[in-house]
Design a protein around this motif. Structure first.
Motif: not given
Length: 183
Positions: A74-75, A80-85, A123-124, A148-149
């Motif tokens: 998942v990229i 913040e989004l990585v940690l949430q997911i 990951a980013t 994602d996004e």
């Protein structure tokens, strides 16, 4: 699907989802239907509409039993989004190791986690590419890719990194993209 897509999942998952959220959002039901039909999916919906569970639950269903080899990547464009997911995934992905990779902390911690094996990477783009290029992780077994996004990643200038990552993901058979805006 008359049940808003929940029939796709096992009884325990349906029970957990119903207890935690009630009914799926329209975004989730539509995404699950497309994924159940064997299609790649593009989910465009505003923040707060349930996009994360729209891709995490089907992703988990598509995965084989845990092996310690990367099955899903998942990229996401931000730490913040990585940690949430990663947090949501860990809560519902019993038996699968989820490893978040992002900047702003020691890379050695991530290397140690990756060396023990992982099933899901969140990951980013920059940090994932760094680990791939350092050969800290083998993404060749990856079958499922979630961007994602994805439009935000491109907007933030990650196009070059994402192209390099995609070139290494030779065995991806399912791709799921999400966006909060129409690109």
């Amino acid at each position: 699907m008359g049940d808003n897509g929940l029939a796709l999942f096992s009884g325990p998952v349906r029970a957990w989802f119903a207890g935690a959220f009630g009914a799926p959002t329209p975004v989730q039901a539509e995404a699950w239907e497309a994924i159940a039909a064997g299609e790649n999916a593009l989910v465009i919906a505003p923040t707060g509409s349930g996009k994360t569970l729209a891709f995490i639950l089907p992703m988990l269903k598509m995965m084989k039993p845990a092996t310690g080899r990367v099955q899903a990547v998942v990229i996401a464009p931000s730490r913040e989004l990585v940690l949430q997911i990663a947090g949501i995934t860990r809560n519902i992905a019993a038996g699968f190791k989820t490893t978040p990779l992002y900047g702003g902390h020691k890379v050695e911690d991530e290397v140690n986690s990756l060396s023990a094996g992982t099933d899901i990477i969140v990951a980013t783009p920059g940090r994932l590419l760094d680990h791939i290029e350092r050969r800290n992780v083998d993404v060749l077994p990856t079958r499922i890719l979630v961007l994602d996004e994805f439009d935000k990643s491109l907007e933030l200038g990650f196009e070059k990194e994402m192209k390099k990552i995609m070139a290494r993901l030779k065995n991806v058979s399912r791709t799921l993209l999400t966006s909060a805006t129409r690109a």
